[in-house]
Write a protein that holds these residues in place. Structure first.
Motif, PDB file in Angstrom:
ATOM      1  N   GLY A   1       3.346  -2.339  14.131  1.00 30.08           N
ATOM      2  CA  GLY A   1       3.933  -1.938  13.029  1.00 30.08           C
ATOM      3  C   GLY A   1       3.921  -0.752  12.216  1.00 30.08           C
ATOM      4  O   GLY A   1       3.414   0.107  12.937  1.00 30.08           O
ATOM      5  N   MET A   2       4.312  -0.748  11.109  1.00 31.43           N
ATOM      6  CA  MET A   2       4.163   0.664  10.399  1.00 31.43           C
ATOM      7  C   MET A   2       3.116   0.657   9.485  1.00 31.43           C
ATOM      8  O   MET A   2       2.616  -0.293   8.849  1.00 31.43           O
ATOM      9  CB  MET A   2       5.429   0.470   9.494  1.00 31.43           C
ATOM     10  CG  MET A   2       5.816   1.857   8.700  1.00 31.43           C
ATOM     11  SD  MET A   2       4.961   2.035   7.290  1.00 31.43           S
ATOM     12  CE  MET A   2       6.123   1.069   6.215  1.00 31.43           C
ATOM     13  N   LEU A   3       2.208   1.764   9.405  1.00 25.04           N
ATOM     14  CA  LEU A   3       1.039   2.064   8.790  1.00 25.04           C
ATOM     15  C   LEU A   3       1.103   3.010   7.694  1.00 25.04           C
ATOM     16  O   LEU A   3       1.527   4.189   7.710  1.00 25.04           O
ATOM     17  CB  LEU A   3      -0.079   2.700   9.745  1.00 25.04           C
ATOM     18  CG  LEU A   3      -1.532   2.355   9.333  1.00 25.04           C
ATOM     19  CD1 LEU A   3      -2.537   1.883  10.147  1.00 25.04           C
ATOM     20  CD2 LEU A   3      -1.934   3.881   8.864  1.00 25.04           C
ATOM     21  N   VAL A   4       0.750   2.441   6.527  1.00 28.52           N
ATOM     22  CA  VAL A   4       1.039   3.243   5.183  1.00 28.52           C
ATOM     23  C   VAL A   4      -0.214   3.589   4.702  1.00 28.52           C
ATOM     24  O   VAL A   4      -1.418   2.946   5.028  1.00 28.52           O
ATOM     25  CB  VAL A   4       1.721   2.612   4.362  1.00 28.52           C
ATOM     26  CG1 VAL A   4       0.787   1.264   3.625  1.00 28.52           C
ATOM     27  CG2 VAL A   4       1.796   3.429   2.958  1.00 28.52           C
ATOM     28  N   THR A   5      -0.735   4.673   4.088  1.00 28.89           N
ATOM     29  CA  THR A   5      -2.001   5.134   3.602  1.00 28.89           C
ATOM     30  C   THR A   5      -1.999   4.239   2.302  1.00 28.89           C
ATOM     31  O   THR A   5      -1.214   3.823   1.753  1.00 28.89           O
ATOM     32  CB  THR A   5      -1.938   6.565   3.032  1.00 28.89           C
ATOM     33  OG1 THR A   5      -1.051   6.591   1.875  1.00 28.89           O
ATOM     34  CG2 THR A   5      -1.528   7.667   4.064  1.00 28.89           C
ATOM     35  N   ASP A   6      -3.450   4.188   1.816  1.00 27.06           N
ATOM     36  CA  ASP A   6      -3.513   3.667   0.455  1.00 27.06           C
ATOM     37  C   ASP A   6      -3.137   4.898  -0.634  1.00 27.06           C
ATOM     38  O   ASP A   6      -2.936   6.144  -0.063  1.00 27.06           O
ATOM     39  CB  ASP A   6      -4.904   3.205   0.174  1.00 27.06           C
ATOM     40  CG  ASP A   6      -5.106   2.299  -0.965  1.00 27.06           C
ATOM     41  OD1 ASP A   6      -4.246   2.214  -1.742  1.00 27.06           O
ATOM     42  OD2 ASP A   6      -6.159   1.515  -0.829  1.00 27.06           O
ATOM     43  N   TYR A   7      -3.140   4.437  -1.690  1.00 29.89           N
ATOM     44  CA  TYR A   7      -2.613   5.220  -3.066  1.00 29.89           C
ATOM     45  C   TYR A   7      -3.157   6.646  -3.171  1.00 29.89           C
ATOM     46  O   TYR A   7      -4.155   6.661  -3.365  1.00 29.89           O
ATOM     47  CB  TYR A   7      -2.842   4.436  -4.221  1.00 29.89           C
ATOM     48  CG  TYR A   7      -1.997   4.555  -5.364  1.00 29.89           C
ATOM     49  CD1 TYR A   7      -1.003   3.661  -5.509  1.00 29.89           C
ATOM     50  CD2 TYR A   7      -2.266   5.580  -6.204  1.00 29.89           C
ATOM     51  CE1 TYR A   7      -0.190   3.964  -6.866  1.00 29.89           C
ATOM     52  CE2 TYR A   7      -1.368   5.849  -7.562  1.00 29.89           C
ATOM     53  CZ  TYR A   7      -0.393   4.981  -7.645  1.00 29.89           C
ATOM     54  OH  TYR A   7       0.308   5.269  -8.931  1.00 29.89           O
ATOM     55  N   THR A   8      -2.280   7.579  -3.040  1.00 31.98           N
ATOM     56  CA  THR A   8      -2.777   9.041  -3.018  1.00 31.98           C
ATOM     57  C   THR A   8      -4.201   9.278  -2.208  1.00 31.98           C
ATOM     58  O   THR A   8      -4.722  10.150  -2.343  1.00 31.98           O
ATOM     59  CB  THR A   8      -3.237   9.543  -4.487  1.00 31.98           C
ATOM     60  OG1 THR A   8      -4.195   8.581  -5.002  1.00 31.98           O
ATOM     61  CG2 THR A   8      -1.989   9.594  -5.495  1.00 31.98           C
ATOM     62  N   ALA A   9      -4.065   8.508  -1.167  1.00 37.01           N
ATOM     63  CA  ALA A   9      -5.324   8.638  -0.240  1.00 37.01           C
ATOM     64  C   ALA A   9      -5.349  10.024   0.440  1.00 37.01           C
ATOM     65  O   ALA A   9      -6.536  10.773   0.982  1.00 37.01           O
ATOM     66  CB  ALA A   9      -5.244   7.415   0.618  1.00 37.01           C
ATOM     67  N   ILE A  10      -4.289  10.636   0.871  1.00 35.89           N
ATOM     68  CA  ILE A  10      -4.348  11.979   1.571  1.00 35.89           C
ATOM     69  C   ILE A  10      -4.872  12.930   0.693  1.00 35.89           C
ATOM     70  O   ILE A  10      -5.910  13.817   1.224  1.00 35.89           O
ATOM     71  CB  ILE A  10      -2.739  12.256   2.029  1.00 35.89           C
ATOM     72  CG1 ILE A  10      -2.469  11.319   3.148  1.00 35.89           C
ATOM     73  CG2 ILE A  10      -2.629  13.694   2.671  1.00 35.89           C
ATOM     74  CD1 ILE A  10      -1.156  11.520   3.757  1.00 35.89           C
ATOM     75  N   LYS A  11      -4.168  13.109  -0.517  1.00 33.08           N
ATOM     76  CA  LYS A  11      -4.637  14.157  -1.454  1.00 33.08           C
ATOM     77  C   LYS A  11      -6.403  13.822  -1.714  1.00 33.08           C
ATOM     78  O   LYS A  11      -7.011  14.900  -1.857  1.00 33.08           O
ATOM     79  CB  LYS A  11      -3.893  13.984  -2.679  1.00 33.08           C
ATOM     80  CG  LYS A  11      -4.331  14.990  -3.850  1.00 33.08           C
ATOM     81  CD  LYS A  11      -3.523  14.963  -5.028  1.00 33.08           C
ATOM     82  CE  LYS A  11      -3.983  13.941  -5.881  1.00 33.08           C
ATOM     83  NZ  LYS A  11      -3.090  13.618  -6.892  1.00 33.08           N
TER      84      LYS A  11
END
Ligand code: BGC
Length: 752
Positions: free
Chosen positions: A269-279
């Motif tokens: 499936g599709m994988l999303v980050t958690d909330y503002t996790a990249i920053k």
């Protein structure tokens, strides 16, 4: 005019194709920027979180938005979807997500409480109802189930999971996925999300978002099963977690996100980050800036950026620089489009906007009555000395304590949608059951000693009675107590004292409330302590001094009615703990499935120097995993194995045990089966849950239960992380909890 027909043209084109080629056909028309746009998730302004995305409409028109979270209500979703469908070049619909964690409008108990029912049908039903309500309100995707094993009750998010056990956690996660997704051709089903991948519950010191580190063997054997079970149950999406593991934030963890999640577990499936996790990876010290973050995240296996817009800002350039391949972007975009395809959004972008049905369905009587019956099963009777419970008919009841009439707070963490005024407090529930003339209420004490923190935590700080002094509140409480026959002390935590971002270092009942309880105890009246909290509490003083203790968590819409059902005896309590209750914060992390040391010390053995124990407290928790009383007495006997030894090929082993209800009251018992692998190539826990059955046992009746232990039950991940089934000696244990004192035991051997 041209724009209005964007979706119509798209629909006509894709309708003619098979699902796979529909996505292919669409992708063939997309620019690199449009593909990257699909990987961008914005956030609506209304609900949780700290950021609200800017210029949302403009971004949608330019094809720069694939998903949005936190928009409330079918009409609002429809209005935003209309912009995507009619005003963007390709008219690709948006997938709207929300944290539908324990109910949408009809609030069910917090997930930890629901796990304590050990009732997978009830958990599936609660998820189904949440899906039915969310799916008519514009929501196509929930960020559930939280599969994180938690062994540290200081961590506030313990409230959101199933507790400390991987086997039970796996069953709960699968039930949740089934409830939400069941059959995607049915428009009441929405996409589930395996989160937080991975190991988020292992945060050191119980501090949210904090470092996680453990061996890979521990990871596979003790933490991963629930994630894997959710994948096996078909969860369409997954979310990477905030924490780091092996010094790499999960947002960048290629080994876990790609090799393990996709490679080992077969997640497609599709994988999303958690909330503002990249920053946040900048603060972690893992990326120098947002661009480096975006590159590392997508290359590790992330498909969608939640909120940061880092992909939109930087990936096109990164592709030009050769730091990210077009293939990687295509793959991520394909996964987003396939999700939309599976959810039927290309057939009907307004599939989940069913305003008329919403008016009829939301908080319907049927759903609310289901919320009550589920809540009934979640309540755990921890102690009942001298049969203080059930409450006697006709008794004058004093409900005392700040949590007793704060109905909103019963919702617990992640109450995104409910109508607050419709929750039932414990006081109200007892009045409805026993009559207003029999039940009196006093607030009794402030919730928390630090007023500033208290007002940050309360959902409505106006109800905290700060207009009154501690002394005045106590005086009121004592006068109500003295004119009663029994006290129901309603103490514990506000909703926001658990959940995301609220860890506690001291998990006793907060000081002012504990002082109140001590003063109430001095009146000599019988006391029933009802704890209302999002986590296990340390109840050492209470256990020594209060005859009856019930943990009623945060039970949602019907909290008060459910507590009244159990306290009155209309419902015989059947909840069982899925987390150990420590007797001291210093015992944390504490969990039943721990290892032995070379100098083990029995759970209740007194202090002995140079053995593995404390000099100031026994090793045993105050209340064991699996513990929970009822108003009946159930005896376990006749543990029988189908063989004393078997070869691997001869497995499964059959295990029988007899339960006898020695009381005059019908009961529901949760029979538990544990194994202990005594000697293996790596050390194994002293006990592991491998089966359970929630079963009705009529008054005076016996039932014989049969369990099967198959190859999987005896397997584990060895030193080289391969799943193995080793020959050797095992103990097989059955009983009412993980407490050695209540377990029947037999030896068993797997021979070469
Ligand atoms: C939480 C997630 C949640 C997300 C979206 C994050 O802060 O960790 O569990 O799904 O926000 O609301």
């Amino acid at each position: 005019m041209k724009k209005i027909f964007a979706f119509a043209a798209l629909a006509a084109m894709i309708l003619a194709c098979s699902p796979k080629s529909r996505v292919d056909a669409l992708m063939a028309q997309m620019t690199l920027e449009e593909k990257i746009g699909q990987l961008n998730q914005l956030v609506g302004p209304e609900l949780t979180g700290t950021e609200a995305s800017q210029n949302v409409e403009e971004k949608i028109r330019s094809g720069a938005v694939g998903s949005i979270l936190n928009i409330k209500g079918a009409e609002n979703v429809r209005a935003v979807q209309k912009i995507a469908v009619e005003e963007s070049r390709l008219g690709i619909p948006i997938v709207f997500g929300l944290d539908v964690i324990h109910g949408y409008e009809t609030a069910f108990p917090i997930p930890l409480a629901m796990a304590c029912s050990w009732d997978m049908e009830a958990i599936e039903r609660a998820s189904r109802i949440a899906a039915e309500e969310a799916s008519v309100s514009g929501i196509a995707w929930t960020f559930t189930p939280m599969c994180d094993i938690a062994r540290d009750p200081r961590w506030g998010r313990i409230a959101e999971g199933a507790g400390e056990d991987p086997y039970l956690g796996a069953a709960v996660a699968a039930a949740q996925v089934r409830g939400f997704q069941r059959d995607l051709s049915d428009s009441t089903c929405i996409a589930a999300c395996v989160k937080h991948f991975a190991l988020y519950g292992g945060a050191q010191a119980g501090r949210d978002y904090y470092t996680v580190d453990m061996s890979r063997q521990q990871m596979f054997n003790e933490y991963m099963l629930p994630y894997q079970a959710a994948v096996d149950a078909g969860a369409l999406t997954a979310m990477s977690s905030f924490n780091e593991f092996e010094s790499v934030p999960l947002t960048f963890h290629k080994y876990l996100l790609t090799d393990v999640l996709r490679g080992r577990y077969g997640f497609e499936g599709m994988l999303v980050t958690d909330y503002t996790a990249i920053k946040e990876c900048i603060a972690h010290g893992a990326a120098a800036d947002l661009k480096e973050g975006a590159i590392k995240a997508i290359n590790a296996g992330v498909d969608m950026d939640m909120v940061d817009e880092s992909f939109n800002k930087h990936l096109a350039e990164a592709v030009k620089e050769g730091k990210v391949s077009v293939k990687t972007i295509d793959q991520a975009c394909r996964r987003v489009l396939e999700l939309k395809e599976k959810l039927g959004l290309f057939d009907d972008p307004y599939r989940f906007c069913r305003e008329e049905q919403a008016a009829e369905l939301l908080q319907s009587d049927k759903y609310v009555s289901d919320a009550r019956s589920v809540a009934d099963e979640c309540i755990v009777l921890l102690k009942n000395e001298g049969s203080v419970l059930p409450l006697k008919e006709g008794a004058r009841i004093a409900v005392i304590g700040p949590l007793g009439d704060l109905s909103k707070e019963m919702l617990g963490c992640w109450h995104v949608m409910p109508k607050y005024h419709e929750q039932i407090s414990v006081y109200q529930g007892l009045v409805d059951r026993f009559g207003a003339d029999k039940v009196k209420y006093a607030f009794g004490s402030h919730v928390f000693d630090d007023q500033k923190v208290e007002s940050k935590l309360a959902l409505d700080k106006n109800v905290l009675r700060r207009d009154k002094s501690d002394e005045a509140l106590l005086a009121e409480a004592l006068s109500v107590a003295r004119s009663s026959d029994v006290i129901v002390a309603t103490l514990g935590e506000l909703a926001r004292m658990s959940g995301e971002g609220c860890s506690r270092s001291d998990i006793t009942i907060p000081a002012p409330q504990r002082e109140l309880l001590k003063a109430l105890a001095k009146t000599g009246k019988p006391i029933v302590l009802v704890t209302l909290a999002g986590r296990p509490l340390v109840l050492d003083w209470e256990d020594e001094n209060i005859p009856a203790i019930v943990t009623a968590w945060h039970l949602g819409a019907e909290a008060g009615n459910a507590v009244a059902d159990v306290l009155s005896g209309d419902v015989n309590p059947s909840g069982r703990l899925t987390v150990s209750f420590p007797r001291s914060v210093g015992q944390i992390p504490i969990h039943y499935n721990h290892k032995n040391s070379g100098r083990p010390r029995g759970d209740y053995a007194p202090f002995q120097r140079y053995t593995s124990c404390y000099c100031d407290v026994v090793n045993a928790p105050l209340y064991h995993f699996g513990h929970g009383l009822s108003y009946s007495e159930i005896e376990y006997s006749d543990l029988e194995l189908s063989a004393d030894s078997l070869s691997r090929a001869q497995l499964p082993l059959k295990v029988k045990v007899k339960l006898t209800n020695k009381s005059g009251r019908d009961a529901v018992e949760v029979a538990q089966l544990y194994i202990h692998d005594r000697f293996a190539s790596i050390t194994r826990p002293v006990k592991e849950l491998k089966g359970f059955q929630r079963v009705a046992v009529g008054a005076g009746q016996s039932v014989e239960l049969e369990f099967e232990l198959d190859k999987d039950s005896f397997s584990f991940y060895d030193y080289s992380l391969e799943k193995v089934l080793e020959a050797g000696d095992f103990e097989i244990m059955a009983g009412a909890s993980a407490d050695d004192r209540v377990l029947l035991k037999k030896n068993f051997r797997i021979v070469e």
